[in-house]
Design a protein around this motif. Structure first.
Motif, PDB file in Angstrom:
ATOM      1  N   SER A 243      -5.446  13.955   8.330  1.00 26.53           N
ATOM      2  CA  SER A 243      -5.619  15.370   8.496  1.00 26.53           C
ATOM      3  C   SER A 243      -5.450  16.069   7.161  1.00 26.53           C
ATOM      4  CB  SER A 243      -4.217  15.640   9.498  1.00 26.53           C
ATOM      5  OG  SER A 243      -2.984  15.504   8.608  1.00 26.53           O
TER       6      SER A 243
ATOM      7  N   PHE B  70       0.756  -1.278  -0.117  1.00 30.96           N
ATOM      8  CA  PHE B  70       0.068  -0.226   0.090  1.00 30.96           C
ATOM      9  C   PHE B  70       0.743   1.401  -0.002  1.00 30.96           C
ATOM     10  CE2 PHE B  70      -3.048  -3.337   1.375  1.00 30.96           C
ATOM     11  CZ  PHE B  70      -4.136  -2.750   0.619  1.00 30.96           C
ATOM     12  N   GLY B  71       2.053   1.012  -0.166  1.00 29.21           N
ATOM     13  CA  GLY B  71       3.060   2.330  -0.237  1.00 29.21           C
ATOM     14  C   GLY B  71       2.884   3.257   1.193  1.00 29.21           C
TER      15      GLY B  71
ATOM     16  N   LEU C 264      -8.252  -0.437   1.551  1.00 30.82           N
ATOM     17  CA  LEU C 264      -7.706  -1.306   2.517  1.00 30.82           C
ATOM     18  C   LEU C 264      -8.315  -1.618   3.681  1.00 30.82           C
ATOM     19  CD1 LEU C 264      -4.778  -1.698   4.045  1.00 30.82           C
ATOM     20  CD2 LEU C 264      -4.916   0.851   5.030  1.00 30.82           C
TER      21      LEU C 264
ATOM     22  N   VAL D 261      -5.874   6.659   9.683  1.00 28.43           N
ATOM     23  CA  VAL D 261      -5.422   6.354   8.436  1.00 28.43           C
ATOM     24  C   VAL D 261      -6.926   6.390   7.672  1.00 28.43           C
ATOM     25  CG1 VAL D 261      -4.980   4.019   6.904  1.00 28.43           C
ATOM     26  CG2 VAL D 261      -3.643   4.742   9.012  1.00 28.43           C
TER      27      VAL D 261
ATOM     28  N   PHE E 150      -4.988   4.664  15.403  1.00 31.27           N
ATOM     29  CA  PHE E 150      -4.256   4.343  14.386  1.00 31.27           C
ATOM     30  C   PHE E 150      -5.037   4.305  13.123  1.00 31.27           C
ATOM     31  CE2 PHE E 150      -2.286   1.219  11.593  1.00 31.27           C
ATOM     32  CZ  PHE E 150      -1.185   2.031  11.254  1.00 31.27           C
TER      33      PHE E 150
ATOM     34  N   ILE F 251      -1.154  -4.446   9.538  1.00 31.03           N
ATOM     35  CA  ILE F 251      -0.131  -3.448   9.401  1.00 31.03           C
ATOM     36  C   ILE F 251       0.229  -3.094  10.882  1.00 31.03           C
ATOM     37  CG2 ILE F 251       0.280  -0.972   8.698  1.00 31.03           C
ATOM     38  CD1 ILE F 251      -1.147  -1.554   5.920  1.00 31.03           C
TER      39      ILE F 251
ATOM     40  N   CYS G 141       6.419   6.968   2.462  1.00 34.74           N
ATOM     41  CA  CYS G 141       6.478   8.154   3.293  1.00 34.74           C
ATOM     42  C   CYS G 141       6.955   7.989   4.677  1.00 34.74           C
ATOM     43  CB  CYS G 141       5.227   8.564   3.419  1.00 34.74           C
ATOM     44  SG  CYS G 141       4.561   9.407   1.538  1.00 34.74           S
ATOM     45  N   HIS G 142       6.537   6.679   5.315  1.00 33.98           N
ATOM     46  CA  HIS G 142       7.196   6.237   6.716  1.00 33.98           C
ATOM     47  C   HIS G 142       8.422   5.633   6.938  1.00 33.98           C
ATOM     48  CE1 HIS G 142       3.445   8.298   8.308  1.00 33.98           C
ATOM     49  NE2 HIS G 142       2.734   7.603   7.349  1.00 33.98           N
TER      50      HIS G 142
ATOM     51  N   PRO H 272      -2.569  11.023   2.356  1.00 34.49           N
ATOM     52  CA  PRO H 272      -4.058  10.432   1.694  1.00 34.49           C
ATOM     53  C   PRO H 272      -4.621   9.384   2.362  1.00 34.49           C
ATOM     54  CG  PRO H 272      -1.864   9.448   0.824  1.00 34.49           C
ATOM     55  CD  PRO H 272      -1.351  10.344   1.555  1.00 34.49           C
TER      56      PRO H 272
ATOM     57  N   LEU I 189       6.320   5.833  12.933  1.00 32.98           N
ATOM     58  CA  LEU I 189       5.270   4.873  13.209  1.00 32.98           C
ATOM     59  C   LEU I 189       5.298   4.049  14.265  1.00 32.98           C
ATOM     60  CD1 LEU I 189       3.375   4.555   9.801  1.00 32.98           C
ATOM     61  CD2 LEU I 189       3.022   6.520  11.360  1.00 32.98           C
TER      62      LEU I 189
ATOM     63  N   GLY J 133       7.077  11.468   6.095  1.00 34.21           N
ATOM     64  CA  GLY J 133       6.263  11.208   7.103  1.00 34.21           C
ATOM     65  C   GLY J 133       6.712  10.813   8.504  1.00 34.21           C
TER      66      GLY J 133
HETATM   67  C1  HEC Z   1       2.149  10.287   0.479  1.00 34.97           C
HETATM   68  C2  HEC Z   1       2.643  10.144   1.797  1.00 34.97           C
HETATM   69  C3  HEC Z   1       2.094   8.925   3.005  1.00 34.97           C
HETATM   70  C4  HEC Z   1       1.627   7.791   2.620  1.00 34.97           C
HETATM   71  C5  HEC Z   1       1.746   6.905   1.384  1.00 34.97           C
HETATM   72  C6  HEC Z   1       1.290   7.440   4.082  1.00 34.97           C
HETATM   73  N1  HEC Z   1       1.529   8.183   4.958  1.00 34.97           N
HETATM   74 FE1  HEC Z   1       0.985   8.130   6.783  1.00 34.97          FE
HETATM   75  N2  HEC Z   1       1.371  10.060   7.311  1.00 34.97           N
HETATM   76  C7  HEC Z   1       1.936  10.816   6.057  1.00 34.97           C
HETATM   77  C8  HEC Z   1       2.051  12.131   6.927  1.00 34.97           C
HETATM   78  C9  HEC Z   1       2.628  13.436   6.153  1.00 34.97           C
HETATM   79  C10 HEC Z   1       1.614  12.132   8.057  1.00 34.97           C
HETATM   80  C11 HEC Z   1       1.652  13.265   9.077  1.00 34.97           C
HETATM   81  C12 HEC Z   1       0.222  13.943   8.982  1.00 34.97           C
HETATM   82  C13 HEC Z   1      -0.113  14.726  10.189  1.00 34.97           C
HETATM   83  O1  HEC Z   1       0.787  14.617  11.112  1.00 34.97           O
HETATM   84  O2  HEC Z   1      -0.901  15.620   9.941  1.00 34.97           O
HETATM   85  C14 HEC Z   1       1.208  10.669   8.240  1.00 34.97           C
HETATM   86  C15 HEC Z   1       0.908  10.311   9.449  1.00 34.97           C
HETATM   87  C16 HEC Z   1       0.285   9.112   9.685  1.00 34.97           C
HETATM   88  C17 HEC Z   1      -0.073   8.496  11.018  1.00 34.97           C
HETATM   89  C18 HEC Z   1      -0.467   9.295  12.268  1.00 34.97           C
HETATM   90  C19 HEC Z   1       1.002   9.219  13.117  1.00 34.97           C
HETATM   91  C20 HEC Z   1       0.699   9.630  14.571  1.00 34.97           C
HETATM   92  O3  HEC Z   1       1.789   9.778  15.416  1.00 34.97           O
HETATM   93  O4  HEC Z   1      -0.129  10.756  14.672  1.00 34.97           O
HETATM   94  C21 HEC Z   1      -0.352   7.001  10.876  1.00 34.97           C
HETATM   95  C22 HEC Z   1      -0.804   5.953  11.729  1.00 34.97           C
HETATM   96  C23 HEC Z   1      -0.103   6.921   9.328  1.00 34.97           C
HETATM   97  N3  HEC Z   1       0.399   7.836   8.920  1.00 34.97           N
HETATM   98  C24 HEC Z   1      -0.169   5.592   8.880  1.00 34.97           C
HETATM   99  C25 HEC Z   1       0.067   5.150   7.428  1.00 34.97           C
HETATM  100  C26 HEC Z   1      -0.386   3.931   6.940  1.00 34.97           C
HETATM  101  C27 HEC Z   1      -0.497   2.324   7.837  1.00 34.97           C
HETATM  102  C28 HEC Z   1       0.081   4.139   5.697  1.00 34.97           C
HETATM  103  C29 HEC Z   1      -0.135   3.013   4.469  1.00 34.97           C
HETATM  104  C30 HEC Z   1      -1.300   2.438   4.602  1.00 34.97           C
HETATM  105  C31 HEC Z   1       0.367   5.301   5.457  1.00 34.97           C
HETATM  106  N4  HEC Z   1       0.310   6.211   6.491  1.00 34.97           N
HETATM  107  C32 HEC Z   1       0.715   5.882   4.190  1.00 34.97           C
HETATM  108  C33 HEC Z   1       2.264  10.381   5.050  1.00 34.97           C
HETATM  109  C34 HEC Z   1       2.014   9.309   4.265  1.00 34.97           C
END
Ligand code: HEC
Length: 117
Positions: free
Chosen positions: A75, A38-39, A86, A71, A67, A94, A43-44, A79, A57, A54
């Motif tokens: 915010s 799922f990519g 998913l 997702v 969590f 995950i 970012c993470h 995305p 996590l 990102g």
């Molecule tokens: C295009 C980039 C991108 C992708 C792809 C992405 N994320 Fe994120 N994610 C972010 C960003 C940027 C934030 C921070 C957003 C914020 O704090 O407002 C974030 C925040 C989060 C958080 C909150 C973390 C916290 O401590 O508050 C979670 C949980 C998370 N992502 C899970 C996932 C999961 C699971 C996937 C895949 C299914 C995923 N992300 C895919 C960019 C991405």
């Protein structure tokens, strides 16, 4: 009498379905695969260690409810992933993967690092 038989019949069908449904056990290895598929890693980071794109996590991911809510809704900076793309099972996997990532050890507990001083 008839309704009792109907009830028993319904229970015979429903109870195994309910038991099978609640028997889902999150699978960290499947979660690692989904985290890549799922990519999320783009970012993470592969280990959920965080990157410029990102936040970290893992270790110690958010509790599953927070969590999952994030997702699903995000915010706006990430995305959102709806259940249509998913599934809840994949998201639980995950989360199990992220929970399985060990905390970084205390540098003081690594003898080789102490020799460098
Ligand atoms: C295009 C980039 C991108 C992708 C792809 C992405 N994320 Fe994120 N994610 C972010 C960003 C940027 C934030 C921070 C957003 C914020 O704090 O407002 C974030 C925040 C989060 C958080 C909150 C973390 C916290 O401590 O508050 C979670 C949980 C998370 N992502 C899970 C996932 C999961 C699971 C996937 C895949 C299914 C995923 N992300 C895919 C960019 C991405």
């Amino acid at each position: 009498m008839r309704s009792i038989r109907l009830l028993a019949g319904a229970a015979a069908i429903l109870v195994p379905i309910l038991i099978a449904g609640s028997a889902f056990a999150a699978d960290a290895a499947a979660g690692e695969e989904a985290f890549v598929r799922f990519g999320c890693y783009t970012c993470h980071g592969y280990e959920g260690q965080g990157a410029g794109t990102g936040p970290k996590l893992a270790p110690e991911p958010l509790a599953f409810d927070a969590f999952s809510t994030f997702v699903r809704q995000t915010s706006g900076d990430m995305p959102p992933f709806t259940p249509a793309t998913l599934s809840d099972e994949e998201l639980q996997n995950i989360h199990a993967y992220l929970e399985s990532i060990p905390a970084t050890p205390d540098p003081a507990s690594i003898p080789l690092l102490q020799q460098l001083q």
